[in-house]
Write a protein that holds these residues in place. Structure first.
Motif, mmCIF file in Angstrom:
data_model
loop_
_atom_site.group_PDB
_atom_site.id
_atom_site.type_symbol
_atom_site.label_atom_id
_atom_site.label_comp_id
_atom_site.label_asym_id
_atom_site.label_seq_id
_atom_site.Cartn_x
_atom_site.Cartn_y
_atom_site.Cartn_z
ATOM 1 N N ASP A 23 9.470 9.199 2.515
ATOM 2 C CA ASP A 23 9.671 7.807 2.065
ATOM 3 C C ASP A 23 8.370 7.122 1.696
ATOM 4 O O ASP A 23 8.200 6.667 0.586
ATOM 5 C CB ASP A 23 10.406 6.956 3.114
ATOM 6 N N VAL A 24 7.462 6.994 2.655
ATOM 7 C CA VAL A 24 6.158 6.362 2.446
ATOM 8 C C VAL A 24 5.268 6.853 3.584
ATOM 9 O O VAL A 24 5.756 7.074 4.698
ATOM 10 C CB VAL A 24 6.297 4.811 2.428
ATOM 11 N N PRO A 25 3.983 7.083 3.342
ATOM 12 C CA PRO A 25 3.135 7.528 4.450
ATOM 13 C C PRO A 25 3.142 6.494 5.586
ATOM 14 O O PRO A 25 3.145 5.285 5.337
ATOM 15 C CB PRO A 25 1.740 7.633 3.819
ATOM 16 N N THR A 26 3.152 6.967 6.815
ATOM 17 C CA THR A 26 3.116 6.068 7.960
ATOM 18 C C THR A 26 1.840 5.244 7.901
ATOM 19 O O THR A 26 0.751 5.778 7.731
ATOM 20 C CB THR A 26 3.180 6.864 9.280
ATOM 21 N N GLY A 27 2.019 3.937 8.015
ATOM 22 C CA GLY A 27 0.887 3.017 7.932
ATOM 23 C C GLY A 27 0.807 2.284 6.614
ATOM 24 O O GLY A 27 -0.055 1.433 6.421
ATOM 25 N N VAL A 28 1.715 2.596 5.695
ATOM 26 C CA VAL A 28 1.777 1.899 4.413
ATOM 27 C C VAL A 28 2.992 0.982 4.429
ATOM 28 O O VAL A 28 4.093 1.410 4.778
ATOM 29 C CB VAL A 28 1.861 2.882 3.227
ATOM 30 N N ASN A 29 2.787 -0.270 4.072
ATOM 31 C CA ASN A 29 3.877 -1.245 4.016
ATOM 32 C C ASN A 29 4.641 -1.028 2.713
ATOM 33 O O ASN A 29 4.074 -1.160 1.626
ATOM 34 C CB ASN A 29 3.300 -2.661 4.083
ATOM 35 N N ALA A 30 5.915 -0.687 2.815
ATOM 36 C CA ALA A 30 6.717 -0.351 1.634
ATOM 37 C C ALA A 30 7.038 -1.573 0.774
ATOM 38 O O ALA A 30 7.408 -1.417 -0.390
ATOM 39 C CB ALA A 30 8.007 0.338 2.060
ATOM 40 N N ASP A 31 6.918 -2.778 1.320
ATOM 41 C CA ASP A 31 7.210 -3.976 0.532
ATOM 42 C C ASP A 31 6.025 -4.449 -0.300
ATOM 43 O O ASP A 31 6.189 -4.863 -1.437
ATOM 44 C CB ASP A 31 7.663 -5.121 1.440
ATOM 45 N N ASN A 32 4.815 -4.383 0.270
ATOM 46 C CA ASN A 32 3.678 -4.955 -0.459
ATOM 47 C C ASN A 32 2.556 -3.958 -0.732
ATOM 48 O O ASN A 32 1.557 -4.301 -1.346
ATOM 49 C CB ASN A 32 3.125 -6.178 0.285
ATOM 50 N N ALA A 56 0.417 -2.685 1.302
ATOM 51 C CA ALA A 56 -0.746 -2.785 2.188
ATOM 52 C C ALA A 56 -0.895 -1.480 2.968
ATOM 53 O O ALA A 56 0.077 -0.928 3.477
ATOM 54 C CB ALA A 56 -0.583 -3.963 3.146
ATOM 55 N N VAL A 57 -2.125 -1.002 3.042
ATOM 56 C CA VAL A 57 -2.410 0.264 3.706
ATOM 57 C C VAL A 57 -3.236 -0.005 4.959
ATOM 58 O O VAL A 57 -4.329 -0.550 4.883
ATOM 59 C CB VAL A 57 -3.176 1.224 2.762
ATOM 60 N N ALA A 58 -2.694 0.380 6.100
ATOM 61 C CA ALA A 58 -3.406 0.227 7.361
ATOM 62 C C ALA A 58 -4.629 1.135 7.375
ATOM 63 O O ALA A 58 -4.663 2.174 6.702
ATOM 64 C CB ALA A 58 -2.482 0.562 8.529
ATOM 65 N N GLU A 59 -5.613 0.761 8.147
ATOM 66 C CA GLU A 59 -6.859 1.527 8.226
ATOM 67 C C GLU A 59 -6.620 2.989 8.575
ATOM 68 O O GLU A 59 -7.248 3.881 8.022
ATOM 69 C CB GLU A 59 -7.786 0.896 9.264
ATOM 70 N N ASN A 60 -5.690 3.254 9.488
ATOM 71 C CA ASN A 60 -5.428 4.626 9.924
ATOM 72 C C ASN A 60 -4.124 5.180 9.372
ATOM 73 O O ASN A 60 -3.514 6.062 9.985
ATOM 74 C CB ASN A 60 -5.419 4.683 11.452
ATOM 75 N N ALA A 61 -3.698 4.697 8.230
ATOM 76 C CA ALA A 61 -2.476 5.214 7.613
ATOM 77 C C ALA A 61 -2.631 6.703 7.325
ATOM 78 O O ALA A 61 -3.736 7.198 7.080
ATOM 79 C CB ALA A 61 -2.188 4.474 6.311
ATOM 80 N N VAL A 62 -1.522 7.415 7.355
ATOM 81 C CA VAL A 62 -1.541 8.837 7.015
ATOM 82 C C VAL A 62 -1.967 8.993 5.559
ATOM 83 O O VAL A 62 -1.457 8.306 4.664
ATOM 84 C CB VAL A 62 -0.145 9.475 7.253
ATOM 85 N N ARG A 63 -2.912 9.865 5.329
ATOM 86 C CA ARG A 63 -3.404 10.141 3.968
ATOM 87 C C ARG A 63 -2.626 11.341 3.416
ATOM 88 O O ARG A 63 -3.076 12.492 3.471
ATOM 89 C CB ARG A 63 -4.903 10.403 4.003
ATOM 90 N N ALA A 64 -1.454 11.051 2.895
ATOM 91 C CA ALA A 64 -0.563 12.099 2.410
ATOM 92 C C ALA A 64 -1.011 12.607 1.044
ATOM 93 O O ALA A 64 -1.514 11.843 0.221
ATOM 94 C CB ALA A 64 0.864 11.574 2.325
ATOM 95 N N ASP A 65 -0.818 13.904 0.843
ATOM 96 C CA ASP A 65 -1.088 14.502 -0.457
ATOM 97 C C ASP A 65 0.091 14.343 -1.393
ATOM 98 O O ASP A 65 -0.070 14.311 -2.613
ATOM 99 C CB ASP A 65 -1.392 15.997 -0.274
ATOM 100 N N LYS A 66 1.286 14.262 -0.809
ATOM 101 C CA LYS A 66 2.508 14.095 -1.590
ATOM 102 C C LYS A 66 3.449 13.215 -0.781
ATOM 103 O O LYS A 66 3.545 13.353 0.439
ATOM 104 C CB LYS A 66 3.168 15.454 -1.834
ATOM 105 N N THR A 67 4.150 12.324 -1.463
ATOM 106 C CA THR A 67 5.140 11.476 -0.821
ATOM 107 C C THR A 67 6.477 11.679 -1.525
ATOM 108 O O THR A 67 6.539 11.656 -2.759
ATOM 109 C CB THR A 67 4.739 9.979 -0.892
ATOM 110 N N VAL A 68 7.525 11.884 -0.735
ATOM 111 C CA VAL A 68 8.860 12.095 -1.273
ATOM 112 C C VAL A 68 9.666 10.844 -0.980
ATOM 113 O O VAL A 68 9.866 10.478 0.180
ATOM 114 C CB VAL A 68 9.524 13.325 -0.630
ATOM 115 N N THR A 69 10.120 10.191 -2.055
ATOM 116 C CA THR A 69 10.958 8.999 -1.891
ATOM 117 C C THR A 69 12.352 9.297 -2.412
ATOM 118 O O THR A 69 12.537 10.165 -3.263
ATOM 119 C CB THR A 69 10.369 7.795 -2.634
#
Length: 191
Positions: free
Chosen positions: A165-174, A176-189
């Motif tokens: 859906d979205v890397p953990t730590g990324v706000n799906a509405d706006n 915004a990426v948290a400092e320690n958000a998962v740095r995904a190589d691929k995201t499946v939505t």
């Protein structure tokens, strides 16, 4: 294509189940197969490869449980770590996906203490690919506690990461990426 926010996506899911009689577990399983297919596409040969899936206890985790089952069916060696919840505390469609996964020979374990974290770190270090199915679209703010530790573990592993859906730590509405958000190589939505 129309982009929707988190609330609109929840409404679309509810519409699919209420108006069109599509069971929630079918929606989750379709999402899970899409994630497994994305992992398969990310590796030259999935058969025998090691995949570690980090799951939360909600619907994003349910997608992860289902993806792990599909990956197992595709021939991968799968290990699943549940973060922030005991296995028997998972509910709803996620619990159904977990129950199906537990019928396979995939290793599924909840992280309950320091020894479990050590095992998870070792498994991630040996894995060919990691899957982030921790929080998904419901996340807001900064990861804390076990969620923060899982994000850091994945990022520090320097492995290829597929997010659900979205890397953990990324706000799906706006966005915004948290400092320690998962740095995904691929995201499946999914939609």
């Amino acid at each position: 294509m129309k982009l929707v926010n988190v609330q609109e996506m929840k409404q679309l899911d509810q519409l699919a189940t209420a108006e069109y009689a599509v069971p929630g577990i079918l929606l989750m399983d379709n999402a899970a197969q899409a994630v497994a297919d994305a992992v398969n596409d990310s590796l030259d040969e999935l058969d025998g490869e090691s995949v570690v899936v980090f799951c939360g206890g909600g619907n994003n985790g349910g997608d992860g449980f289902g993806a792990a089952r599909w990956l197992q069916n595709y021939g991968a060696r799968v290990r699943v770590f549940v973060v922030g919840k005991a296995l028997d505390a998972v509910t709803g469609d996620a619990a159904a996906e977990l129950a199906m996964l537990q019928k396979t020979d995939a290793k599924v374990e909840a992280i309950a203490g320091e020894d479990d974290w050590v095992v998870a770190e070792l498994a991630a270090a040996k894995a060919d690919i990691l899957v982030d199915a921790l929080a998904g679209t419901g996340f807001h703010g900064e990861p804390e506690g076990d969620l923060l530790r899982a994000c850091r573990l994945m990022n520090d592993s320097e492995k290829y990461i597929v997010a659900v859906d979205v890397p953990t730590g990324v706000n799906a509405d706006n966005g915004a990426v948290a400092e320690n958000a998962v740095r995904a190589d691929k995201t499946v939505t999914m939609a």
